[in-house]
Write a protein that holds these residues in place. Structure first.
Motif, PDB file in Angstrom:
ATOM      1  N   CYS A   5       0.852  -1.190   0.000  1.00  0.00           N
ATOM      2  CA  CYS A   5       0.000   0.000   0.000  1.00  0.00           C
ATOM      3  C   CYS A   5       0.888   1.241   0.000  1.00  0.00           C
ATOM      4  CB  CYS A   5      -0.883  -0.007   1.249  1.00  0.00           C
ATOM      5  SG  CYS A   5      -1.808   1.513   1.529  1.00  0.00           S
ATOM      6  N   CYS A  19      -4.526   3.982  -5.620  1.00  0.00           N
ATOM      7  CA  CYS A  19      -4.848   3.105  -6.741  1.00  0.00           C
ATOM      8  C   CYS A  19      -5.168   4.023  -7.903  1.00  0.00           C
ATOM      9  CB  CYS A  19      -6.030   2.199  -6.415  1.00  0.00           C
ATOM     10  SG  CYS A  19      -6.403   1.010  -7.722  1.00  0.00           S
ATOM     11  N   ASN A  20      -4.309   4.003  -8.910  1.00  0.00           N
ATOM     12  CA  ASN A  20      -4.501   4.893 -10.051  1.00  0.00           C
ATOM     13  C   ASN A  20      -4.162   4.161 -11.339  1.00  0.00           C
ATOM     14  OD1 ASN A  20      -1.654   4.952 -10.269  1.00  0.00           O
ATOM     15  ND2 ASN A  20      -1.548   6.731  -8.909  1.00  0.00           N
ATOM     16  N   CYS A  24      -1.462   0.136  -8.144  1.00  0.00           N
ATOM     17  CA  CYS A  24      -2.493  -0.255  -7.187  1.00  0.00           C
ATOM     18  C   CYS A  24      -1.887  -1.363  -6.338  1.00  0.00           C
ATOM     19  CB  CYS A  24      -3.738  -0.759  -7.922  1.00  0.00           C
ATOM     20  SG  CYS A  24      -5.247  -0.640  -6.960  1.00  0.00           S
ATOM     21  N   THR A  26      -1.536  -4.739  -4.174  1.00  0.00           N
ATOM     22  CA  THR A  26      -2.109  -6.068  -4.401  1.00  0.00           C
ATOM     23  C   THR A  26      -1.848  -6.941  -3.184  1.00  0.00           C
ATOM     24  OG1 THR A  26      -0.093  -6.914  -5.426  1.00  0.00           O
ATOM     25  CG2 THR A  26      -1.740  -5.946  -6.904  1.00  0.00           C
ATOM     26  N   ALA A 101      -6.928   3.124 -14.903  1.00  0.00           N
ATOM     27  CA  ALA A 101      -7.292   3.230 -13.482  1.00  0.00           C
ATOM     28  C   ALA A 101      -8.519   2.376 -13.179  1.00  0.00           C
ATOM     29  CB  ALA A 101      -7.533   4.687 -13.100  1.00  0.00           C
ATOM     30  N   ASN A 104      -7.311  -1.225 -12.931  1.00  0.00           N
ATOM     31  CA  ASN A 104      -6.627  -1.465 -11.659  1.00  0.00           C
ATOM     32  C   ASN A 104      -7.615  -1.545 -10.505  1.00  0.00           C
ATOM     33  OD1 ASN A 104      -3.939  -1.803 -12.328  1.00  0.00           O
ATOM     34  ND2 ASN A 104      -3.456   0.373 -12.194  1.00  0.00           N
ATOM     35  N   LEU A 105      -8.578  -0.631 -10.482  1.00  0.00           N
ATOM     36  CA  LEU A 105      -9.559  -0.627  -9.404  1.00  0.00           C
ATOM     37  C   LEU A 105     -10.384  -1.913  -9.403  1.00  0.00           C
ATOM     38  CD1 LEU A 105     -10.997   0.902  -7.096  1.00  0.00           C
ATOM     39  CD2 LEU A 105     -12.564   1.772  -8.838  1.00  0.00           C
ATOM     40  N   SER A 108      -8.425  -4.823  -8.246  1.00  0.00           N
ATOM     41  CA  SER A 108      -8.197  -4.816  -6.799  1.00  0.00           C
ATOM     42  C   SER A 108      -9.399  -5.378  -6.041  1.00  0.00           C
ATOM     43  CB  SER A 108      -7.844  -3.415  -6.299  1.00  0.00           C
ATOM     44  OG  SER A 108      -8.971  -2.578  -6.262  1.00  0.00           O
TER      45      SER A 108
END
Length: 159
Positions: A5, A19-20, A24, A26, A101, A104-105, A108
């Motif tokens: 993080c 997270c962009n 991000c 994991t 993004a 990635n979001l 996640s």
């Protein structure tokens, strides 16, 4: 391995993980612990974000404190999965992100390197997280739903 993080502080004790489009955090894939063991993921105001730790169940309490007794022979419910709600507000914010993004979001939330959601609740019509009040049929006494219509929010963001 997992990507850590990168904390971002919004003040008031509110840390979030970045997270962009390019990064991000994991998690390592979930592995079931050995019998008699457990895995715990902990987040805290102090900055822990899904911090993984392992332990072993004890058959008796050795120190003063909370005693949690598990009866593994009595099954009371079946867990189908875990997830969250996709409201109008959430969909609008996701759609405002760049495509990388968004990817990635969503990864996640739903992938093995994320928190592995496998359920999503989608509110029918508006909710308290909608930008305006609306329903699917505003005609009184239309029990046959002849005037039922999806609204733009549903067509563009939920279906």
């Amino acid at each position: 391995g997992a990507r850590p993080c990168i904390p971002k502080d919004f003040g008031h004790g509110s840390l979030v993980c970045v997270c962009n489009a390019t990064y991000c955090d994991t998690l390592d894939p979930l592995v079931l612990p050995a019998p008699g063991s457990y895995v715990k993921y902990e987040s805290s105001k102090a900055g822990k974000r899904l911090e993984r730790s392992e332990g072993r169940f004890q058959s008796s309490l050795r120190t003063a404190g909370l005693l949690l007794t598990l009866n593994i022979s009595a099954l009371h419910q079946h867990v189908k999965g875990f997830g969250g709600s996709l409201s109008d507000a959430a969909a609008m914010n996701i759609l405002k992100l760049s495509k990388p993004a968004q990817d990635n979001l969503l990864r996640s939330y739903f992938s093995e390197c994320g928190i592995e959601y496998n359920l999503v609740r989608v509110p029918m019509a508006c909710s308290d997280f909608s930008v305006r009040p609306y329903s699917y049929d505003n005609v009184p006494d239309d029990y046959e739903l002849k005037h039922f219509r999806l609204v733009d929010e549903d067509v563009k963001m939920k279906v």
